[in-house]
Design a protein around this motif. Structure first.
Motif, PDB file in Angstrom:
ATOM      1  N   THR A  90       0.013   3.670  -8.746  1.00 38.34           N
ATOM      2  CA  THR A  90      -0.414   5.043  -8.970  1.00 38.34           C
ATOM      3  C   THR A  90       0.458   5.659 -10.058  1.00 38.34           C
ATOM      4  O   THR A  90       1.460   5.079 -10.485  1.00 38.34           O
ATOM      5  CB  THR A  90      -0.299   5.880  -7.688  1.00 38.34           C
ATOM      6  N   GLY A 122       0.815  -1.199   0.000  1.00 37.61           N
ATOM      7  CA  GLY A 122       0.000   0.000   0.000  1.00 37.61           C
ATOM      8  C   GLY A 122       0.853   1.255   0.000  1.00 37.61           C
ATOM      9  O   GLY A 122       1.957   1.281  -0.542  1.00 37.61           O
ATOM     10  N   THR A 123       0.357   2.306   0.666  1.00 34.63           N
ATOM     11  CA  THR A 123       1.003   3.614   0.574  1.00 34.63           C
ATOM     12  C   THR A 123       2.303   3.710   1.353  1.00 34.63           C
ATOM     13  O   THR A 123       3.068   4.647   1.160  1.00 34.63           O
ATOM     14  CB  THR A 123       0.042   4.700   1.093  1.00 34.63           C
ATOM     15  N   GLU A 180      -4.381  -7.597  -4.469  1.00 36.48           N
ATOM     16  CA  GLU A 180      -3.834  -8.436  -3.394  1.00 36.48           C
ATOM     17  C   GLU A 180      -3.914  -9.895  -3.804  1.00 36.48           C
ATOM     18  O   GLU A 180      -4.942 -10.351  -4.299  1.00 36.48           O
ATOM     19  CB  GLU A 180      -4.599  -8.210  -2.090  1.00 36.48           C
ATOM     20  N   ARG A 208      -0.043  -7.037  -0.907  1.00 37.48           N
ATOM     21  CA  ARG A 208      -0.893  -6.025  -1.532  1.00 37.48           C
ATOM     22  C   ARG A 208      -0.016  -5.033  -2.271  1.00 37.48           C
ATOM     23  O   ARG A 208       0.987  -4.553  -1.729  1.00 37.48           O
ATOM     24  CB  ARG A 208      -1.722  -5.303  -0.469  1.00 37.48           C
ATOM     25  N   GLU A 254      -0.100  -1.374  -4.586  1.00 28.66           N
ATOM     26  CA  GLU A 254      -0.846  -0.187  -4.985  1.00 28.66           C
ATOM     27  C   GLU A 254      -0.122   0.461  -6.151  1.00 28.66           C
ATOM     28  O   GLU A 254       1.067   0.755  -6.055  1.00 28.66           O
ATOM     29  CB  GLU A 254      -0.967   0.795  -3.821  1.00 28.66           C
ATOM     30  N   THR A 270      -5.866   5.006  -9.535  1.00 28.57           N
ATOM     31  CA  THR A 270      -5.173   4.183  -8.543  1.00 28.57           C
ATOM     32  C   THR A 270      -5.773   2.787  -8.504  1.00 28.57           C
ATOM     33  O   THR A 270      -6.999   2.624  -8.433  1.00 28.57           O
ATOM     34  CB  THR A 270      -5.259   4.832  -7.148  1.00 28.57           C
ATOM     35  N   GLN A 271      -4.901   1.799  -8.570  1.00 31.54           N
ATOM     36  CA  GLN A 271      -5.328   0.401  -8.580  1.00 31.54           C
ATOM     37  C   GLN A 271      -4.664  -0.344  -7.434  1.00 31.54           C
ATOM     38  O   GLN A 271      -3.466  -0.220  -7.209  1.00 31.54           O
ATOM     39  CB  GLN A 271      -4.953  -0.270  -9.908  1.00 31.54           C
ATOM     40  N   ARG A 272      -5.453  -1.120  -6.678  1.00 33.58           N
ATOM     41  CA  ARG A 272      -4.928  -1.928  -5.580  1.00 33.58           C
ATOM     42  C   ARG A 272      -5.281  -3.381  -5.821  1.00 33.58           C
ATOM     43  O   ARG A 272      -6.433  -3.707  -6.114  1.00 33.58           O
ATOM     44  CB  ARG A 272      -5.489  -1.460  -4.237  1.00 33.58           C
TER      45      ARG A 272
END
Length: 340
Positions: A211, A182-183, A221, A207, A209, A217-219
């Protein structure tokens, strides 16, 4: 002094009255202050001939920890980085001036896996730990002014993770930012074929992320596996083409344009044209700045005539900026009005 190529380098030392002089290798550079026992000051943009005031923090916080492997044995030689706050490194002070958070601090764990960093600012800071053959470890730790906080960093054996970023037409996306976890995780950038990779991640579910400029934005997992390539499909955002002119139709060449107050990534060309990417359904304000302005960009309403793919002409209202060069006035702040 934050040098563009060398990073943070010593720039000088304050005298008994706290005054200092530094030599700037560029028109504007970041300057900050550090003193043992205190949290460092934020870094500020300095200009030649202008008085700069830096404020040290209160008693610095201390963060110490130990790096171990999965069975509890200490791990020597691990790289520990401390310092990135959750909200990013760029902000503003009470006067609206741009500030930059101090650069992350880096240390290496000793034979017992222990490490320590002193004189840190209070608040949540990111801790990243990396070691060969192991998955990276990351946490945010809340530090208190003048106090010592301890963390336990347990690293696990890692596996390789590789993937490819493409758009809806199966075309590779170049320059996409891929964040593991993630971020807050490790960052990679997709290459000319849209590919990216991590040498060591934990073998369980991971996961990612994705950008980037012009991307939704696509996530995703899924379990990490060294034998399987991740394929990530990302949608592209619509592009808006704007042309900035004055009341006589003269282009505002080389003006800075953004969709946020500190978004300085875009510059109009010689014809005053610029291309911006904005998420659908949530049009922001339009932020503009003259080429010589040093202040945060000034806000205007988003042009209602703007349509993705078509060129819209924007007429700008009266704006007020601070000039980048103040030498001619002995360091005094200079402003000017632009009516277009």
């Amino acid at each position: 002094v934050q040098h563009r190529l060398l990073g943070a380098v010593p720039g000088g030392q304050a005298d008994g009255e706290g005054r200092f002089t530094v030599v700037l290798a560029d028109v504007t550079m970041l300057v900050g202050a550090e003193l043992a026992g205190h949290a460092p000051s934020p870094r500020m943009f300095a200009e030649a001939g202008r008085m700069l005031e830096l404020w040290l923090g209160g008693p610095g916080a201390t963060l110490r920890g130990q790096v171990v492997v999965a069975d509890g044995r200490p791990l020597a030689g691990a790289l520990v980085q401390v310092g990135q706050p959750p909200g990013g490194s760029v902000g503003t002070d009470a006067a609206g001036r741009i500030t930059v958070f101090p650069s992350p601090r880096r240390v290496v764990s000793d034979a017992q896996g222990r490490w320590e960093v002193r004189d840190l600012p209070a608040g949540p800071l990111g801790v990243h730990v990396r070691a060969e053959q192991h998955a990276a470890w990351h946490r945010y730790v809340d530090l208190r002014e003048g106090e010592t906080t301890e963390v336990h960093c347990a690293l696990h054996p890692g596996v390789a993770l590789h993937g490819r970023v493409v758009d809806q037409a199966e075309q590779p996306i170049v320059g996409a930012t891929v964040r593991l976890g993630g971020t807050s995780g490790e960052v990679r950038t997709s290459d000319a074929e849209g590919r990216f990779g991590y040498r060591f991640v934990e073998p369980g579910p991971q996961r990612l992320e994705v950008t980037g400029s012009g991307l939704v934005t696509q996530r995703v997992e899924r379990p990490a596996a060294s034998a399987t390539e991740w394929r990530i499909v990302v949608a592209r955002l619509p592009k808006y083409r704007l042309r900035l002119v004055d009341t006589e139709g003269t282009p505002l060449a080389h003006w800075r344009v953004g969709v946020a107050a500190h978004d300085r990534r875009h510059t109009a060309d010689a014809d005053g044209c610029v291309e911006l990417v904005v998420a659908e359904g949530a049009l922001p304000q339009l932020f503009l700045g003259a080429p010589e302005a040093i202040d945060a960009l000034q806000a205007l309403p988003w042009p209602a005539e703007a349509v993705p793919g078509l060129l819209a002409t924007v007429v700008v209202t009266t704006m007020r900026f601070g000039l980048a060069s103040r030498a001619a006035t002995g360091g005094a702040a200079v402003t000017y009005n632009i009516t277009v």
